[in-house]
Design an enzyme around this catalytic site. Structure first.
Site, mmCIF file in Angstrom:
data_model
loop_
_atom_site.group_PDB
_atom_site.id
_atom_site.type_symbol
_atom_site.label_atom_id
_atom_site.label_comp_id
_atom_site.label_asym_id
_atom_site.label_seq_id
_atom_site.Cartn_x
_atom_site.Cartn_y
_atom_site.Cartn_z
ATOM 1 N N CYS A 75 0.876 -1.179 0.000
ATOM 2 C CA CYS A 75 0.000 0.000 0.000
ATOM 3 C C CYS A 75 0.909 1.224 0.000
ATOM 4 O O CYS A 75 1.618 1.455 0.990
ATOM 5 C CB CYS A 75 -0.911 -0.006 1.221
ATOM 6 S SG CYS A 75 -1.953 1.476 1.333
ATOM 7 N N HIS A 162 -2.259 -4.910 -10.455
ATOM 8 C CA HIS A 162 -2.957 -3.751 -11.027
ATOM 9 C C HIS A 162 -3.312 -3.989 -12.486
ATOM 10 O O HIS A 162 -2.501 -4.531 -13.248
ATOM 11 C CB HIS A 162 -2.070 -2.499 -10.929
ATOM 12 C CG HIS A 162 -1.992 -1.949 -9.535
ATOM 13 N ND1 HIS A 162 -2.876 -1.014 -9.052
ATOM 14 C CD2 HIS A 162 -1.171 -2.272 -8.495
ATOM 15 C CE1 HIS A 162 -2.584 -0.760 -7.786
ATOM 16 N NE2 HIS A 162 -1.565 -1.499 -7.423
ATOM 17 N N GLU A 211 -10.211 0.120 -6.057
ATOM 18 C CA GLU A 211 -9.250 -0.727 -5.345
ATOM 19 C C GLU A 211 -9.829 -2.099 -4.990
ATOM 20 O O GLU A 211 -10.982 -2.201 -4.533
ATOM 21 C CB GLU A 211 -8.779 -0.050 -4.050
ATOM 22 C CG GLU A 211 -7.778 1.048 -4.256
ATOM 23 C CD GLU A 211 -7.015 1.355 -2.975
ATOM 24 O OE1 GLU A 211 -6.797 0.433 -2.167
ATOM 25 O OE2 GLU A 211 -6.652 2.537 -2.789
ATOM 26 N N CYS A 220 -4.637 6.146 -4.667
ATOM 27 C CA CYS A 220 -4.036 4.812 -4.570
ATOM 28 C C CYS A 220 -2.578 4.958 -4.996
ATOM 29 O O CYS A 220 -2.297 5.268 -6.161
ATOM 30 C CB CYS A 220 -4.767 3.826 -5.476
ATOM 31 S SG CYS A 220 -4.074 2.162 -5.444
ATOM 32 N N THR A 222 0.042 2.666 -5.066
ATOM 33 C CA THR A 222 0.532 1.627 -5.991
ATOM 34 C C THR A 222 -0.157 1.765 -7.340
ATOM 35 O O THR A 222 0.453 1.507 -8.389
ATOM 36 C CB THR A 222 0.285 0.223 -5.411
ATOM 37 O OG1 THR A 222 -1.087 0.108 -4.980
ATOM 38 C CG2 THR A 222 1.226 -0.070 -4.255
ATOM 39 N N GLY A 223 -1.431 2.223 -7.314
ATOM 40 C CA GLY A 223 -2.149 2.445 -8.571
ATOM 41 C C GLY A 223 -1.524 3.572 -9.382
ATOM 42 O O GLY A 223 -1.430 3.500 -10.611
HETATM 43 N N1 API Z 1 -6.344 -2.274 -2.324
HETATM 44 C C1 API Z 1 -4.924 -2.628 -2.515
HETATM 45 C C2 API Z 1 -4.104 -2.298 -1.237
HETATM 46 C C3 API Z 1 -4.009 -0.796 -0.946
HETATM 47 C C4 API Z 1 -3.384 -0.017 -2.075
HETATM 48 C C5 API Z 1 -3.549 1.498 -2.040
HETATM 49 N N2 API Z 1 -4.339 2.042 -0.965
HETATM 50 C C6 API Z 1 -2.206 2.208 -2.158
HETATM 51 O O1 API Z 1 -2.070 3.355 -1.686
HETATM 52 O O2 API Z 1 -1.311 1.633 -2.814
HETATM 53 C C7 API Z 1 -4.816 -4.125 -2.846
HETATM 54 O O3 API Z 1 -5.768 -4.866 -2.551
HETATM 55 O O4 API Z 1 -3.768 -4.499 -3.385
#
Ligand code: API
Length: 277
Positions: A75, A162, A211, A220, A222-223
């Protein structure tokens, strides 16, 4: 018993930070779901847990749970928040933390922005995971079993999986309709985070993310990394890329395959709380 926690957010992606280096709390699905409930509990997108490091040269272990209770690999917004959280008690500004998928380097900068070396992205289907014979920059994914309609997606992992969909306008993107369908698409056996990205110019994109385990969030991390990286490879983006999300902007730097992706952005304290159970 009293459970101490801290509410934080990264551009509106909100977190319940629990430091298990200083207290002993058993993490059960029931507890996580009760805490994540925005009407009956505290409410959060993710639970961020700090635990004692299990290896030398590491400051702490960092675990992440989505609002639906699923434990995940990474995250990005949360990494910035645990860095500022750890700085508040230690006075340190630089940390190495271990996650399910490797080590992260966290640096709290003088302006309280946080810089994170987020890991090395992968496009290998087996590592995402994504069902495909070979790695590719784009896949035509049948949306429904009848194969009637397809959608072009990029698939990669920043520790967590992703899918990236390029659209002409994020404001008009079918996030509510396609987000859940792609999140649980059978070609993503562990489900997937779904980014809808719009190219503004070679150094800027707009992005909305549905997400995994949460739904659409304000931001997000990582997004943002996934969309910027995919955009550098397929949309003519040039590093650094400013990623404009509904909750604000992150800066993403990446120098190419095999290199760490670097994310820089804010992390905000909201309040310290106690739960009595
Ligand atoms: N929902 C994501 C985890 C949190 C990612 C996001 N909140 C960030 O800031 O990268 C998953 O299931 O891989």
């Amino acid at each position: 018993m009293t459970i101490r926690f801290t509410k934080m957010h990264g551009l509106g992606n909100d977190f319940f930070v629990l430091d298990l280096r200083a207290q002993d709390v058993e993490l059960t699905s029931e507890r996580i779901l009760a805490w994540s409930d925005r009407h009956r509990g505290v409410g959060f997108d993710q639970l961020l847990v700090l635990e004692p490091a299990t290896q030398t040269g590491v400051d702490f272990k960092y675990r992440i749970f989505n609002a639906d209770g699923s434990e995940v690999e990474h995250c990005g917004n949360g990494a910035r928040c645990v860095a500022r959280f750890a700085q508040r008690s230690s006075g340190q500004s630089d940390f190495v933390c271990e996650t399910a998928r490797g080590l992260l380097t966290l640096s709290v900068l003088d302006d309280q922005q946080v810089k994170v070396a987020m890991g090395i992205p992968t496009f290998k289907p087996s590592e995402i995971p994504f069902v495909a014979d070979d790695a590719a920059l784009n896949y035509n994914l049948p949306l429904y079993p009848d194969q009637a309609s397809q959608i072009k997606v990029g698939a990669l992992a920043i520790g967590n999986p992703h899918a990236v969909v390029w659209v002409s306008s994020t404001a008009a993107a079918p996030v509510e309709e396609l987000g859940p369908i792609l999140e649980s698409h059978p070609r993503f056996p562990n489900r997937v985070n779904v980014g809808f990205a719009e190219r503004v110019d070679e150094h800027e994109i707009n992005l909305r993310v549905f997400e995994r385990g949460v739904g659409e969030t304000e931001a997000c991390g990582t997004g943002a990394c996934a969309a910027a990286i995919h955009g550098m490879l397929t949309q003519g983006l040039v590093s650094p890329v400013s990623v404009h999300l509904p909750g604000g902007t992150l800066q993403i730097d990446w120098q190419g395959m095999g290199e760490q992706v670097i994310m820089t952005g804010p992390a905000t304290f909201v309040y310290d709380g106690e739960l009595s159970e």
